[in-house]
Motif scaffolding. Structure first.
Motif, PDB file in Angstrom:
ATOM      1  N   LEU A   1      16.149  15.288 -11.845  1.00  0.00           N
ATOM      2  CA  LEU A   1      16.449  14.581 -10.600  1.00  0.00           C
ATOM      3  C   LEU A   1      16.907  15.542  -9.516  1.00  0.00           C
ATOM      4  CD1 LEU A   1      16.601  11.470  -9.803  1.00  0.00           C
ATOM      5  CD2 LEU A   1      19.060  11.723 -10.074  1.00  0.00           C
ATOM      6  N   VAL A   2      17.744  16.491  -9.902  1.00  0.00           N
ATOM      7  CA  VAL A   2      18.277  17.461  -8.940  1.00  0.00           C
ATOM      8  C   VAL A   2      17.188  18.432  -8.485  1.00  0.00           C
ATOM      9  CG1 VAL A   2      19.877  19.389  -8.678  1.00  0.00           C
ATOM     10  CG2 VAL A   2      20.642  17.290  -9.760  1.00  0.00           C
ATOM     11  N   VAL A   3      16.325  18.861  -9.406  1.00  0.00           N
ATOM     12  CA  VAL A   3      15.245  19.783  -9.042  1.00  0.00           C
ATOM     13  C   VAL A   3      14.304  19.123  -8.036  1.00  0.00           C
ATOM     14  CG1 VAL A   3      13.206  20.981  -9.913  1.00  0.00           C
ATOM     15  CG2 VAL A   3      15.346  21.092 -11.190  1.00  0.00           C
ATOM     16  N   VAL A   4      13.956  17.857  -8.271  1.00  0.00           N
ATOM     17  CA  VAL A   4      13.108  17.130  -7.332  1.00  0.00           C
ATOM     18  C   VAL A   4      13.807  17.006  -5.979  1.00  0.00           C
ATOM     19  CG1 VAL A   4      12.027  14.893  -6.858  1.00  0.00           C
ATOM     20  CG2 VAL A   4      11.895  15.885  -9.142  1.00  0.00           C
ATOM     21  N   PHE A   5      15.106  16.766  -6.022  1.00  0.00           N
ATOM     22  CA  PHE A   5      15.890  16.686  -4.790  1.00  0.00           C
ATOM     23  C   PHE A   5      15.801  17.991  -3.998  1.00  0.00           C
ATOM     24  CE2 PHE A   5      20.066  18.066  -3.133  1.00  0.00           C
ATOM     25  CZ  PHE A   5      20.179  17.215  -2.041  1.00  0.00           C
ATOM     26  N   LEU A   6      15.922  19.107  -4.668  1.00  0.00           N
ATOM     27  CA  LEU A   6      15.858  20.405  -3.996  1.00  0.00           C
ATOM     28  C   LEU A   6      14.475  20.637  -3.383  1.00  0.00           C
ATOM     29  CD1 LEU A   6      17.759  22.667  -6.563  1.00  0.00           C
ATOM     30  CD2 LEU A   6      18.614  21.790  -4.396  1.00  0.00           C
TER      31      LEU A   6
ATOM     32  N   GLY B   1       8.503  18.154   6.923  1.00  0.00           N
ATOM     33  CA  GLY B   1       9.708  18.223   6.110  1.00  0.00           C
ATOM     34  C   GLY B   1      10.371  16.873   5.955  1.00  0.00           C
ATOM     35  N   LEU B   2      10.364  16.085   7.028  1.00  0.00           N
ATOM     36  CA  LEU B   2      10.961  14.760   6.989  1.00  0.00           C
ATOM     37  C   LEU B   2      10.171  13.833   6.063  1.00  0.00           C
ATOM     38  CD1 LEU B   2      13.376  13.324   8.349  1.00  0.00           C
ATOM     39  CD2 LEU B   2      11.782  12.439  10.038  1.00  0.00           C
ATOM     40  N   SER B   3       8.859  13.997   6.023  1.00  0.00           N
ATOM     41  CA  SER B   3       8.027  13.186   5.135  1.00  0.00           C
ATOM     42  C   SER B   3       8.361  13.463   3.675  1.00  0.00           C
ATOM     43  CB  SER B   3       6.547  13.467   5.396  1.00  0.00           C
ATOM     44  OG  SER B   3       6.205  13.151   6.729  1.00  0.00           O
ATOM     45  N   LEU B   4       8.537  14.740   3.337  1.00  0.00           N
ATOM     46  CA  LEU B   4       8.925  15.091   1.969  1.00  0.00           C
ATOM     47  C   LEU B   4      10.310  14.555   1.639  1.00  0.00           C
ATOM     48  CD1 LEU B   4       7.738  18.774   1.377  1.00  0.00           C
ATOM     49  CD2 LEU B   4       6.934  16.696   0.259  1.00  0.00           C
ATOM     50  N   LEU B   5      11.213  14.624   2.608  1.00  0.00           N
ATOM     51  CA  LEU B   5      12.569  14.120   2.407  1.00  0.00           C
ATOM     52  C   LEU B   5      12.544  12.629   2.096  1.00  0.00           C
ATOM     53  CD1 LEU B   5      15.658  15.170   4.471  1.00  0.00           C
ATOM     54  CD2 LEU B   5      15.284  12.768   3.975  1.00  0.00           C
ATOM     55  N   TYR B   6      11.713  11.874   2.818  1.00  0.00           N
ATOM     56  CA  TYR B   6      11.607  10.437   2.566  1.00  0.00           C
ATOM     57  C   TYR B   6      10.863  10.157   1.263  1.00  0.00           C
ATOM     58  CZ  TYR B   6      13.256   9.517   7.332  1.00  0.00           C
ATOM     59  OH  TYR B   6      14.022   9.433   8.477  1.00  0.00           O
ATOM     60  N   LEU B   7       9.887  11.002   0.922  1.00  0.00           N
ATOM     61  CA  LEU B   7       9.136  10.813  -0.321  1.00  0.00           C
ATOM     62  C   LEU B   7      10.042  10.919  -1.537  1.00  0.00           C
ATOM     63  CD1 LEU B   7       6.353  10.417  -1.643  1.00  0.00           C
ATOM     64  CD2 LEU B   7       6.101  12.916  -1.629  1.00  0.00           C
ATOM     65  N   HIS B   8      11.121  11.661  -1.399  1.00  0.00           N
ATOM     66  CA  HIS B   8      12.093  11.810  -2.479  1.00  0.00           C
ATOM     67  C   HIS B   8      12.610  10.455  -2.951  1.00  0.00           C
ATOM     68  CE1 HIS B   8      16.425  12.277  -3.691  1.00  0.00           C
ATOM     69  NE2 HIS B   8      15.858  13.124  -4.520  1.00  0.00           N
ATOM     70  N   SER B   9      12.721   9.508  -2.039  1.00  0.00           N
ATOM     71  CA  SER B   9      13.232   8.184  -2.377  1.00  0.00           C
ATOM     72  C   SER B   9      12.268   7.409  -3.261  1.00  0.00           C
ATOM     73  CB  SER B   9      13.501   7.386  -1.096  1.00  0.00           C
ATOM     74  OG  SER B   9      14.484   8.023  -0.301  1.00  0.00           O
ATOM     75  N   CYS B  10      10.994   7.746  -3.208  1.00  0.00           N
ATOM     76  CA  CYS B  10      10.003   7.095  -4.057  1.00  0.00           C
ATOM     77  C   CYS B  10       9.922   7.755  -5.428  1.00  0.00           C
ATOM     78  CB  CYS B  10       8.638   7.116  -3.370  1.00  0.00           C
ATOM     79  SG  CYS B  10       7.333   6.232  -4.247  1.00  0.00           S
ATOM     80  N   LEU B  11      10.267   9.039  -5.503  1.00  0.00           N
ATOM     81  CA  LEU B  11      10.143   9.780  -6.752  1.00  0.00           C
ATOM     82  C   LEU B  11      11.288   9.504  -7.721  1.00  0.00           C
ATOM     83  CD1 LEU B  11       8.930  13.255  -5.418  1.00  0.00           C
ATOM     84  CD2 LEU B  11       7.561  11.405  -6.383  1.00  0.00           C
ATOM     85  N   ASN B  12      12.482   9.201  -7.196  1.00  0.00           N
ATOM     86  CA  ASN B  12      13.637   8.979  -8.071  1.00  0.00           C
ATOM     87  C   ASN B  12      13.398   7.892  -9.120  1.00  0.00           C
ATOM     88  OD1 ASN B  12      15.238  11.008  -7.009  1.00  0.00           O
ATOM     89  ND2 ASN B  12      16.227   9.676  -5.522  1.00  0.00           N
ATOM     90  N   PRO B  13      12.968   6.682  -8.732  1.00  0.00           N
ATOM     91  CA  PRO B  13      12.726   5.658  -9.767  1.00  0.00           C
ATOM     92  C   PRO B  13      11.580   6.004 -10.707  1.00  0.00           C
ATOM     93  CG  PRO B  13      11.994   4.879  -7.604  1.00  0.00           C
ATOM     94  CD  PRO B  13      12.770   6.139  -7.371  1.00  0.00           C
TER      95      PRO B  13
END
Length: 329
Positions: free
Chosen positions: A254-259, A284-296
């Motif tokens: 989870l943390v690695v994906v966050f980074l 960069g903002l698109s990747l930052l928002y994509l993080h919210s889809c990857l967590n679940p």
């Protein structure tokens, strides 16, 4: 010619002050809208499943899962609010007004900063669970975790209010014409955001997980040496250690994906790009928002309880009396 030009304006009645409509081809605009809408719906649906799972099933009311619940709430809001509005801001005329633009700016800082705070709290939780397991149940309680989550959100709201200092009082400060929503971050605010929302949390996370990794490796070796133990107590102890190590590995992913998702945006910010309208910052903002889809998605891959909980939800078994007591662990 004036009629044609007027048709290309966001507000045709304001010939001299209106912004022009997006220059993107119609097919490309439709593709972008469809893509972002699909990701937004997926993000909302997946995180809603996490929220329902942790909230409904009593077995999941643990300190770690409370932190995951808070993270899922922030990710849910990203998919519900930030993704659709961002694509509207980038590819269409802004018809929502200057005040809504300022509010969007405010919310767009609050939600990601709360996500960062949740990731830090998750790191602390795993650090105590792995490095000081004997005192975990006394130090990390549900009440304390709930208090920390509330403080995390409160600090995010207070901290991000500094970014909206001028936005709410001078909403059209950076707009060059009617029909656009320009978000500009001052040098001081950008530097503060870089330090407090990225550098400091990343340092804390990396230091904690380096310690967790070392201890986890030593515990894994100890487990191999004790695998032939025959007493029930040692068997339970080994099972508990194995469960904690698996949780630490999952949250490490989870943390690695966050980074990976947050680094591009803040690297651009570190380079001195202070506007959210540039192409590099948008990427960069698109990747930052994509993080919210990857967590679940990570939960689905690594947490067996999430799969069982989703099955209970999609089959409507959670509507049955006493379903909150179901055994899904």
């Amino acid at each position: 010619m004036e009629v044609i030009d007027g048709a290309e304006l966001c507000f045709p009645q304001l010939l001299n002050t209106s912004c022009r409509k997006s220059a993107l081809p119609g097919s490309e605009t439709v593709f972008l809208h469809t893509l972002v809408f699909s990701i937004s719906v997926l993000t909302v649906a997946l995180n809603l499943l996490v929220i329902i799972s942790v909230s409904h099933f009593r077995q999941l009311h643990t300190p770690t899962n409370i932190l995951l619940l808070s993270l899922a709430v922030s990710d849910f809001l990203v998919g519900l609010l930030l993704m659709p509005v961002e694509i509207l801001r980038k590819t269409s005329c802004w018809f929502l007004g200057d005040l809504m633009c300022s509010l969007y700016k405010y919310v767009s800082f609050i939600i990601p900063s709360s996500s960062v705070g949740d990731i830090v709290l998750i790191s602390v939780d795993r650090y105590v669970a792995i490095c000081d397991p004997l005192h975990y149940t006394t130090r990390i309680t549900e009440r304390r975790v709930k208090l920390c989550v509330c403080l995390c959100w409160f600090c995010s709201v207070f901290y991000c209010s500094l970014f909206a200092k001028y936005g709410l009082t001078q909403p059209d400060r950076y707009n060059s014409c009617y029909g656009e929503c320009v978000i500009v971050i001052s040098y001081i605010a950008g530097a503060a955001d870089l330090v407090f929302t990225f550098i400091v949390p990343i340092t804390v996370i990396v230091v904690l997980y380096m310690r967790v990794f070392v201890v986890a490796v030593s515990q894994a070796r100890a487990m191999h040496s004790q695998i032939t133990a025959v007493t029930l107590q040692s068997s339970v102890t080994l099972t508990t250690k194995k469960s904690e190590l698996k949780a630490a590995r999952t949250l490490g992913v989870l943390v690695v994906v966050f980074l990976l998702c947050f680094c591009p945006y803040y690297c651009v910010s570190f380079a001195g790009d202070n506007t959210l309208n540039s192409s590099s910052t948008s990427y960069g903002l698109s990747l930052l928002y994509l993080h919210s889809c990857l967590n679940p998605v990570i939960y689905a891959l690594f947490y067996p309880w999430f799969k069982k909980a989703v099955f209970q939800i999609v089959t409507f078994k959670i509507l049955q009396p006493g379903s909150c007591e179901a055994n899904i662990l």
